[in-house]
Design a protein around this motif. Structure first.
Motif, PDB file in Angstrom:
ATOM      1  N   ALA A 185      -9.936  32.348 -31.291  1.00 46.72           N
ATOM      2  CA  ALA A 185      -9.487  30.977 -31.026  1.00 46.72           C
ATOM      3  C   ALA A 185     -10.394  30.302 -29.996  1.00 46.72           C
ATOM      4  CB  ALA A 185      -8.044  30.999 -30.538  1.00 46.72           C
ATOM      5  N   ALA A 186     -10.773  31.068 -28.959  1.00 48.45           N
ATOM      6  CA  ALA A 186     -11.665  30.500 -27.938  1.00 48.45           C
ATOM      7  C   ALA A 186     -13.023  30.156 -28.536  1.00 48.45           C
ATOM      8  CB  ALA A 186     -11.816  31.492 -26.778  1.00 48.45           C
ATOM      9  N   GLN A 187     -13.539  31.031 -29.399  1.00 43.92           N
ATOM     10  CA  GLN A 187     -14.826  30.771 -30.038  1.00 43.92           C
ATOM     11  C   GLN A 187     -14.756  29.566 -30.967  1.00 43.92           C
ATOM     12  OE1 GLN A 187     -15.284  34.725 -31.694  1.00 43.92           O
ATOM     13  NE2 GLN A 187     -16.965  35.192 -30.275  1.00 43.92           N
ATOM     14  N   GLU A 188     -13.687  29.493 -31.741  1.00 44.98           N
ATOM     15  CA  GLU A 188     -13.542  28.380 -32.682  1.00 44.98           C
ATOM     16  C   GLU A 188     -13.402  27.042 -31.965  1.00 44.98           C
ATOM     17  OE1 GLU A 188     -10.217  29.507 -35.049  1.00 44.98           O
ATOM     18  OE2 GLU A 188     -11.315  31.070 -36.151  1.00 44.98           O
ATOM     19  N   LYS A 189     -12.865  27.074 -30.767  1.00 45.52           N
ATOM     20  CA  LYS A 189     -12.718  25.841 -29.999  1.00 45.52           C
ATOM     21  C   LYS A 189     -14.029  25.413 -29.353  1.00 45.52           C
ATOM     22  CE  LYS A 189     -10.108  23.806 -26.154  1.00 45.52           C
ATOM     23  NZ  LYS A 189      -9.057  24.038 -25.117  1.00 45.52           N
ATOM     24  N   ALA A 190     -14.791  26.376 -28.816  1.00 43.24           N
ATOM     25  CA  ALA A 190     -15.979  26.033 -28.022  1.00 43.24           C
ATOM     26  C   ALA A 190     -17.256  25.932 -28.836  1.00 43.24           C
ATOM     27  CB  ALA A 190     -16.165  27.071 -26.913  1.00 43.24           C
ATOM     28  N   GLU A 191     -17.411  26.767 -29.847  1.00 47.26           N
ATOM     29  CA  GLU A 191     -18.710  26.869 -30.524  1.00 47.26           C
ATOM     30  C   GLU A 191     -19.130  25.605 -31.279  1.00 47.26           C
ATOM     31  OE1 GLU A 191     -18.506  30.501 -32.721  1.00 47.26           O
ATOM     32  OE2 GLU A 191     -18.994  31.737 -30.958  1.00 47.26           O
ATOM     33  N   PRO A 192     -18.218  24.859 -31.914  1.00 45.17           N
ATOM     34  CA  PRO A 192     -18.680  23.623 -32.577  1.00 45.17           C
ATOM     35  C   PRO A 192     -19.363  22.649 -31.624  1.00 45.17           C
ATOM     36  CG  PRO A 192     -16.512  24.240 -33.373  1.00 45.17           C
ATOM     37  CD  PRO A 192     -16.799  25.147 -32.220  1.00 45.17           C
ATOM     38  N   GLN A 193     -18.837  22.500 -30.414  1.00 44.11           N
ATOM     39  CA  GLN A 193     -19.461  21.597 -29.446  1.00 44.11           C
ATOM     40  C   GLN A 193     -20.806  22.138 -28.990  1.00 44.11           C
ATOM     41  OE1 GLN A 193     -18.840  18.636 -28.573  1.00 44.11           O
ATOM     42  NE2 GLN A 193     -20.286  18.417 -26.870  1.00 44.11           N
ATOM     43  N   ILE A 194     -20.891  23.459 -28.795  1.00 38.22           N
ATOM     44  CA  ILE A 194     -22.165  24.069 -28.399  1.00 38.22           C
ATOM     45  C   ILE A 194     -23.207  23.843 -29.492  1.00 38.22           C
ATOM     46  CG2 ILE A 194     -23.324  26.261 -27.895  1.00 38.22           C
ATOM     47  CD1 ILE A 194     -20.661  27.219 -26.662  1.00 38.22           C
ATOM     48  N   GLU A 195     -22.824  24.085 -30.724  1.00 41.44           N
ATOM     49  CA  GLU A 195     -23.762  23.907 -31.839  1.00 41.44           C
ATOM     50  C   GLU A 195     -24.153  22.447 -32.011  1.00 41.44           C
ATOM     51  OE1 GLU A 195     -21.762  25.666 -35.113  1.00 41.44           O
ATOM     52  OE2 GLU A 195     -21.873  27.700 -34.287  1.00 41.44           O
ATOM     53  N   SER A 196     -23.223  21.530 -31.739  1.00 44.11           N
ATOM     54  CA  SER A 196     -23.543  20.107 -31.824  1.00 44.11           C
ATOM     55  C   SER A 196     -24.594  19.718 -30.789  1.00 44.11           C
ATOM     56  CB  SER A 196     -22.272  19.277 -31.625  1.00 44.11           C
ATOM     57  OG  SER A 196     -22.553  17.898 -31.631  1.00 44.11           O
ATOM     58  N   LEU A 197     -24.485  20.269 -29.593  1.00 42.44           N
ATOM     59  CA  LEU A 197     -25.469  19.989 -28.552  1.00 42.44           C
ATOM     60  C   LEU A 197     -26.833  20.593 -28.904  1.00 42.44           C
ATOM     61  CD1 LEU A 197     -23.215  20.637 -25.431  1.00 42.44           C
ATOM     62  CD2 LEU A 197     -24.290  18.460 -26.014  1.00 42.44           C
ATOM     63  N   GLN A 198     -26.826  21.736 -29.544  1.00 43.76           N
ATOM     64  CA  GLN A 198     -28.071  22.424 -29.890  1.00 43.76           C
ATOM     65  C   GLN A 198     -28.746  21.832 -31.131  1.00 43.76           C
ATOM     66  OE1 GLN A 198     -26.456  26.326 -30.427  1.00 43.76           O
ATOM     67  NE2 GLN A 198     -26.849  26.969 -28.324  1.00 43.76           N
ATOM     68  N   ARG A 199     -27.980  21.147 -31.967  1.00 44.29           N
ATOM     69  CA  ARG A 199     -28.498  20.770 -33.286  1.00 44.29           C
ATOM     70  C   ARG A 199     -29.772  19.910 -33.243  1.00 44.29           C
ATOM     71  NH1 ARG A 199     -27.469  21.096 -38.423  1.00 44.29           N
ATOM     72  NH2 ARG A 199     -27.972  19.386 -39.833  1.00 44.29           N
ATOM     73  N   PRO A 200     -29.893  18.901 -32.372  1.00 43.99           N
ATOM     74  CA  PRO A 200     -31.148  18.130 -32.361  1.00 43.99           C
ATOM     75  C   PRO A 200     -32.372  19.005 -32.098  1.00 43.99           C
ATOM     76  CG  PRO A 200     -29.443  16.972 -31.141  1.00 43.99           C
ATOM     77  CD  PRO A 200     -28.902  18.336 -31.425  1.00 43.99           C
ATOM     78  N   ALA A 201     -32.258  19.948 -31.158  1.00 42.86           N
ATOM     79  CA  ALA A 201     -33.380  20.838 -30.866  1.00 42.86           C
ATOM     80  C   ALA A 201     -33.633  21.780 -32.034  1.00 42.86           C
ATOM     81  CB  ALA A 201     -33.100  21.634 -29.598  1.00 42.86           C
ATOM     82  N   THR A 202     -32.564  22.224 -32.685  1.00 47.54           N
ATOM     83  CA  THR A 202     -32.707  23.115 -33.831  1.00 47.54           C
ATOM     84  C   THR A 202     -33.437  22.419 -34.974  1.00 47.54           C
ATOM     85  OG1 THR A 202     -30.653  24.276 -33.257  1.00 47.54           O
ATOM     86  CG2 THR A 202     -31.446  24.514 -35.509  1.00 47.54           C
TER      87      THR A 202
END
Length: 237
Positions: free
Chosen positions: A105-122
């Motif tokens: 549950a903690a991963q599902e809550k936090a990881e989308p925002q982390i991936e959104s922040l990383q996506r432009p660099a990715t």
């Protein structure tokens, strides 16, 4: 992709090229296309530019990843001894584990925002890889012509070849000469090809493996709750 992983990118490509001479044998040569693309100086320069351009987003992603890792460690450390044992990890992975459910549950809550922040660099990194990939054929033809090569194979296509057959470094040198830099800003709505996605995933695996080896070599300060993800590669066309 965290700021730390971006900093590690510059040296990771060396693992792809383990030796190889500058000659070829009887008109037959071998080349590692992935090593050529990921070891090019243009890719190193692109990673440095990306780490600067997207520093704010990557810093935020890194902070949020650190916070998530701290939360996961606290959840998994059921005996509260400051470490996460293998037994605690296994207990969390059992079906219907309450701790495991909280971790997910903690991963599902936090990881989308982390991936959104990383996506432009990715996406920028994928775009750089694709630009270099497009220079590969011309660089290979230049080496083939200069060395009078008749047949080029990938190392996986043959059972044995002397070291003198490998001209991977020659093709890298040709790309470095002809394409010292590439743009890192993709056009609007650009998406990478599947081949680009595979190259990016391969590179990240090398970075992760190098990071794991460094972590294992460092003095242990407790088993981490979970490895920090490098961010998901974009979906290819």
């Amino acid at each position: 992709m965290t700021k730390t992983s971006l900093a590690a990118l510059a040296g990771a490509a060396a693992a792809l090229v383990a030796g190889g001479a500058m000659a070829q044998t009887a008109g037959i040569a071998t080349v590692q296309p992935d090593a050529v693309i990921l070891s090019a100086k243009a890719f190193d320069a692109a990673n440095q530019q990306i780490s600067t351009t997207y520093k704010s987003q990557l810093d935020q992603a890194s902070q949020q990843q650190t916070a998530l890792n701290t939360q996961l460690r606290a959840l998994l450390d059921t005996n509260k001894d400051g470490q996460v044992s293998q037994a605690e990890l296994q207990a969390a992975q059992t079906p219907n584990s309450a701790i495991g459910n909280q971790v997910r549950a903690a991963q599902e809550k936090a990881e989308p925002q982390i991936e959104s922040l990383q996506r432009p660099a990715t996406l920028a990194q994928a775009y750089a890889i694709e630009q270099i990939s497009q220079k590969y054929d011309a660089a290979l033809r230049a080496v083939v012509t200069a060395k009078k090569i008749n047949i080029v194979l990938t190392p996986g296509a043959i059972q044995y070849a002397p070291a003198s057959t490998d001209v991977t470094r020659d093709v890298i040198a040709e790309i470095d000469r002809s394409t010292p830099t590439v743009p890192v800003t993709p056009p609007a709505n650009w998406q990478p090809t599947q081949e680009t996605v595979q190259l990016l995933q391969q590179y990240r695996q090398i970075v992760a493996a190098n990071a794991q080896r460094r972590a294992q070599a460092a003095p242990a300060a407790g088993t981490p709750a979970a490895p920090a993800p490098a961010g998901k590669a974009p979906t290819g066309r």
